[in-house]
Design an enzyme around this catalytic site. Structure first.
Site, mmCIF file in Angstrom:
data_model
loop_
_atom_site.group_PDB
_atom_site.id
_atom_site.type_symbol
_atom_site.label_atom_id
_atom_site.label_comp_id
_atom_site.label_asym_id
_atom_site.label_seq_id
_atom_site.Cartn_x
_atom_site.Cartn_y
_atom_site.Cartn_z
ATOM 1 N N ASP A 1 -19.007 -9.892 -21.625
ATOM 2 C CA ASP A 1 -19.486 -9.955 -20.243
ATOM 3 C C ASP A 1 -20.984 -10.275 -20.175
ATOM 4 O O ASP A 1 -21.393 -11.164 -19.431
ATOM 5 C CB ASP A 1 -19.205 -8.638 -19.511
ATOM 6 C CG ASP A 1 -17.750 -8.233 -19.651
ATOM 7 O OD1 ASP A 1 -16.928 -9.119 -19.956
ATOM 8 O OD2 ASP A 1 -17.443 -7.041 -19.481
ATOM 9 N N SER A 2 -21.781 -9.561 -20.969
ATOM 10 C CA SER A 2 -23.226 -9.820 -20.871
ATOM 11 C C SER A 2 -23.556 -11.187 -21.461
ATOM 12 O O SER A 2 -24.471 -11.871 -21.005
ATOM 13 C CB SER A 2 -24.040 -8.705 -21.533
ATOM 14 O OG SER A 2 -23.861 -8.697 -22.926
ATOM 15 N N HIS B 1 7.793 -7.477 -3.633
ATOM 16 C CA HIS B 1 6.493 -7.884 -4.197
ATOM 17 C C HIS B 1 6.626 -9.175 -5.018
ATOM 18 O O HIS B 1 7.047 -9.122 -6.167
ATOM 19 C CB HIS B 1 5.949 -6.781 -5.106
ATOM 20 C CG HIS B 1 5.505 -5.577 -4.342
ATOM 21 N ND1 HIS B 1 4.197 -5.362 -4.003
ATOM 22 C CD2 HIS B 1 6.202 -4.542 -3.831
ATOM 23 C CE1 HIS B 1 4.097 -4.234 -3.314
ATOM 24 N NE2 HIS B 1 5.302 -3.715 -3.204
ATOM 25 N N GLU C 1 4.256 -10.750 -6.324
ATOM 26 C CA GLU C 1 3.179 -10.822 -7.314
ATOM 27 C C GLU C 1 3.523 -10.155 -8.629
ATOM 28 O O GLU C 1 2.799 -10.335 -9.611
ATOM 29 C CB GLU C 1 1.889 -10.216 -6.738
ATOM 30 C CG GLU C 1 1.872 -8.698 -6.540
ATOM 31 C CD GLU C 1 2.483 -8.233 -5.218
ATOM 32 O OE1 GLU C 1 3.399 -8.913 -4.713
ATOM 33 O OE2 GLU C 1 2.071 -7.178 -4.707
ATOM 34 N N GLY D 1 0.842 -1.199 0.000
ATOM 35 C CA GLY D 1 0.000 0.000 0.000
ATOM 36 C C GLY D 1 0.869 1.236 0.000
ATOM 37 O O GLY D 1 2.053 1.164 0.345
ATOM 38 N N CYS E 1 5.207 -6.225 1.675
ATOM 39 C CA CYS E 1 5.563 -4.804 1.728
ATOM 40 C C CYS E 1 4.836 -4.102 2.880
ATOM 41 O O CYS E 1 5.097 -4.379 4.038
ATOM 42 C CB CYS E 1 5.280 -4.173 0.360
ATOM 43 S SG CYS E 1 6.001 -2.541 0.192
ATOM 44 N N TYR E 2 3.868 -3.222 2.602
ATOM 45 C CA TYR E 2 3.105 -2.567 3.673
ATOM 46 C C TYR E 2 2.488 -3.629 4.595
ATOM 47 O O TYR E 2 2.425 -3.450 5.803
ATOM 48 C CB TYR E 2 2.012 -1.710 3.032
ATOM 49 C CG TYR E 2 1.204 -0.875 4.001
ATOM 50 C CD1 TYR E 2 1.699 0.323 4.503
ATOM 51 C CD2 TYR E 2 -0.066 -1.293 4.418
ATOM 52 C CE1 TYR E 2 0.949 1.091 5.385
ATOM 53 C CE2 TYR E 2 -0.816 -0.523 5.297
ATOM 54 C CZ TYR E 2 -0.302 0.670 5.778
ATOM 55 O OH TYR E 2 -1.050 1.430 6.651
ATOM 56 N N SER F 1 -25.676 -7.231 -24.780
ATOM 57 C CA SER F 1 -25.111 -6.238 -25.696
ATOM 58 C C SER F 1 -24.361 -6.929 -26.823
ATOM 59 O O SER F 1 -23.965 -6.302 -27.794
ATOM 60 C CB SER F 1 -24.142 -5.345 -24.931
ATOM 61 O OG SER F 1 -22.994 -6.099 -24.579
ATOM 62 N N GLY F 2 -24.139 -8.231 -26.651
ATOM 63 C CA GLY F 2 -23.336 -8.942 -27.641
ATOM 64 C C GLY F 2 -21.882 -8.979 -27.220
ATOM 65 O O GLY F 2 -21.070 -9.679 -27.808
ATOM 66 N N GLY F 3 -21.526 -8.227 -26.178
ATOM 67 C CA GLY F 3 -20.153 -8.248 -25.661
ATOM 68 C C GLY F 3 -19.933 -9.479 -24.791
ATOM 69 O O GLY F 3 -20.887 -10.184 -24.443
ATOM 70 N N LYS G 1 -11.386 -10.345 -16.623
ATOM 71 C CA LYS G 1 -11.837 -10.521 -18.007
ATOM 72 C C LYS G 1 -11.404 -11.868 -18.608
ATOM 73 O O LYS G 1 -12.199 -12.556 -19.242
ATOM 74 C CB LYS G 1 -11.280 -9.371 -18.852
ATOM 75 C CG LYS G 1 -11.840 -9.295 -20.244
ATOM 76 C CD LYS G 1 -12.979 -8.326 -20.267
ATOM 77 C CE LYS G 1 -13.569 -8.093 -21.605
ATOM 78 N NZ LYS G 1 -14.723 -7.194 -21.503
#
Ligand code: XMP
Length: 514
Positions: free
Chosen positions: A228-229, A170, A172, A54, A81-82, A224-226, A370
């Site tokens: 996610d939906s 870090h 990650e 952080g 770290c933090y 929407s055709g995308g 995603k």
């Protein structure tokens, strides 16, 4: 969900990477912003805790603190770290503030035995990535120092008995050598069950949707055709079948054959699905008449979308739930580490509708990234042509036509855009490029076609590479492909006599032109 990884986010830019890496290793992880109550998440019995980095300094007023309940839970902890500094402070170590922080690469020397060093295979040094202003001077009682760097006496520490680990660097981030292996070693020593897979997520999500919706509840989902939906609808279709009602608004601003492609793919995939296609092109075009200003276009489209969606929803009768494909990054970014100061942003076109129409919101993808949504879609049998569609903005082609939007401009742009997408696919580059499309400019220029003079419009081709659309670079496409764009668009789209290639990165430009 039990035995998962609970990540407490203290505001690091890279907290999401911890969750992504952990999940990629086969361990389910969730992120809880610091400052939110921990009782609920602890009641789900996570098997390990990771405290993120952080930007704050642990002793500065208002800095996010370590909730004592987290350590009292008695589960293995890794502080990064933090997160390590919080552990040191809470457990009686000594910290100092450095005049100059340490940022970038550093050489870590393993100074003691540690289960985390398993992947070093006997070597004692590792190139790691640091980003900190404070340092642990003396570890808390019961802790052994297991690593240092030339500048840091305590770069890694652990209490082997209580399984509490701290890493000042870090693990990650991509630039830390063997970072993924270090995270894996921690999760192994924590004794977590691995093997989390998208199929388990799909099964749990289906069960949880059934539980939320109950035996009679009905759900409305805007398509929407995308990606996610589409995946959101696929998940709901599996969970509640005919009690899902989808509405696809054809706003007349879609790409060539898009409304037909999306609706027929869906009908093929889910023959029992109740899908309404609202043909509202005229309504949208009427609202856009004479509008050139990009923000005014967006507002006109947003408002019209809500009007159409509401009307269609009412026609369907009483529905109880509204499903949205909100993703994890949207959820995380909208909650500040200092507490729940901001609710989930209404970034979708239908934001603001649930309360007004009396819906309860369901967001089954809100814990996914995603790439995981695409994986889930594949798991649910959604075909590649729907899963690998390039992102397409809600306001559609209207924000790719500079100046007023009319039928003639839309027809020109649709043809040019179809050429761009088709040629990109032919060159096998549609998956490596984040987005590629055409933009119709309100510029005319002189050309010579056949033996005559032309005075046509210009098209800009935009193709970018990106991982999350927050930043993007223009794609270095092969010359032959650029030549295909230009020759096909000029030859096939009457009215266009010039093709430009946009070489602007984001920032300072954006991906879309408006
Ligand atoms: P910009 O142009 O801001 O776009 O760099 C970033 C990404 O977001 C998409 N985009 C939108 N998506 N509604 C959407 O659903 C919108 O209003 C919208 N505007 C931009 C854009 O295509 C790119 O992927």
């Amino acid at each position: 969900m039990t035995g998962h990884v609970l990540i407490i986010d203290y505001g690091s830019q890279v907290t999401q990477l911890i969750a992504r890496k952990t999940r990629a290793l086969g361990y389910y992880a969730e992120i809880l912003p610091a400052g939110l109550p921990v009782e609920g998440p602890l009641a789900q019995k996570p098997g390990a805790l990771i405290l993120s980095g952080g930007p704050a300094s642990v002793d500065e007023p208002g800095a996010p603190a370590l909730d004592p309940g987290l350590l009292e839970a008695g589960i293995p902890v890794l502080g990064i770290c933090y997160g390590m500094q919080l552990l040191a402070k809470a457990l009686g170590g000594r910290l100092t503030r450095e005049a100059h922080g340490e940022y970038g690469p550093a050489e870590l020397t393993a100074t003691g035995e540690s289960p985390l060093w398993k992947s070093l295979n006997g070597s004692s040094s590792l190139r790691v990535w640091m980003s900190h202003g404070d340092r642990v001077e003396t570890p808390p009682p019961g802790f052994a120092v297991t690593g240092r760097t030339p500048d840091l006496p305590v770069a890694a520490m652990e209490d082997r008995e209580r399984l509490i680990f701290g890493l000042q660097f870090h693990p990650e981030v991509h630039h830390t050598e063997k970072g993924t292996e270090l995270l894996k070693a921690f999760l192994e020593v924590a004794g977590l069950p691995d093997g989390w897979k998208m199929s388990s997520f799909a099964r749990d999500a289906v069960e949880s949707i059934r539980e939320t919706v109950g035996p009679d509840g009905k759900v409305l989902c805007g398509l929407s055709g995308g990606v996610d939906s589409t995946v959101c609808a696929a998940l709901l279709a599996r969970a509640i079948g005919p009690r899902l009602h989808c509405v696809f608004v054809d706003n007349g601003l879609l790409r060539l054959d898009e409304a037909e492609e999306v609706s027929s793919s869906f009908r093929k995939l889910y023959p029992d699905l109740d899908l309404t296609v609202a043909d509202a092109g005229d309504e949208f075009l009427a609202k856009l008449e004479g509008v050139s200003d990009p923000e005014k276009k967006r507002l006109a489209i947003g408002h019209t979308f809500i009007d159409v969606f509401k009307r269609e929803a009412r026609k369907l009768g009483k529905l109880d739930f509204l499903a949205q494909g909100t993703l994890y990054p949207d959820v995380i970014e909208s909650i500040s580490p200092q507490g729940p100061s901001a609710l989930i942003k209404s970034h979708h076109n239908v934001g603001g509708l649930p309360a007004e129409l009396g819906f309860t919101l369901i967001e089954p993808l809100k814990f996914l990234f995603k790439d995981e949504v695409r994986e889930l879609g594949a798991e649910l049998g959604v075909p590649d042509e729907l899963l690998w569609r390039h992102p397409f903005p809600g306001p559609g082609l209207a924000i790719r036509i500079i100046g007023p939007v009319d039928r003639e401009s839309l027809a020109l742009l649709r043809k040019a855009d179809a050429v761009v997408r088709e040629e990109l696919r032919t060159f096998g580059l549609d998956r490596s490029v984040w987005q590629a499309f055409a933009v119709l400019l309100n510029v005319r220029s002189v050309g010579v076609m056949g033996d005559g003079r032309s005075y046509g419009r210009a098209v800009a081709v935009r193709a970018v590479t990106s991982v999350d659309a927050m930043t993007a670079d223009w794609a270095r496409l092969p010359d032959d492909l650029l030549a295909r764009f230009s020759s096909r668009i000029i030859n096939e789209v009457q009215g266009i006599n010039r093709v430009l290639y946009d070489i602007s990165p984001k920032p300072p430009s954006t991906i879309e032109w408006e």
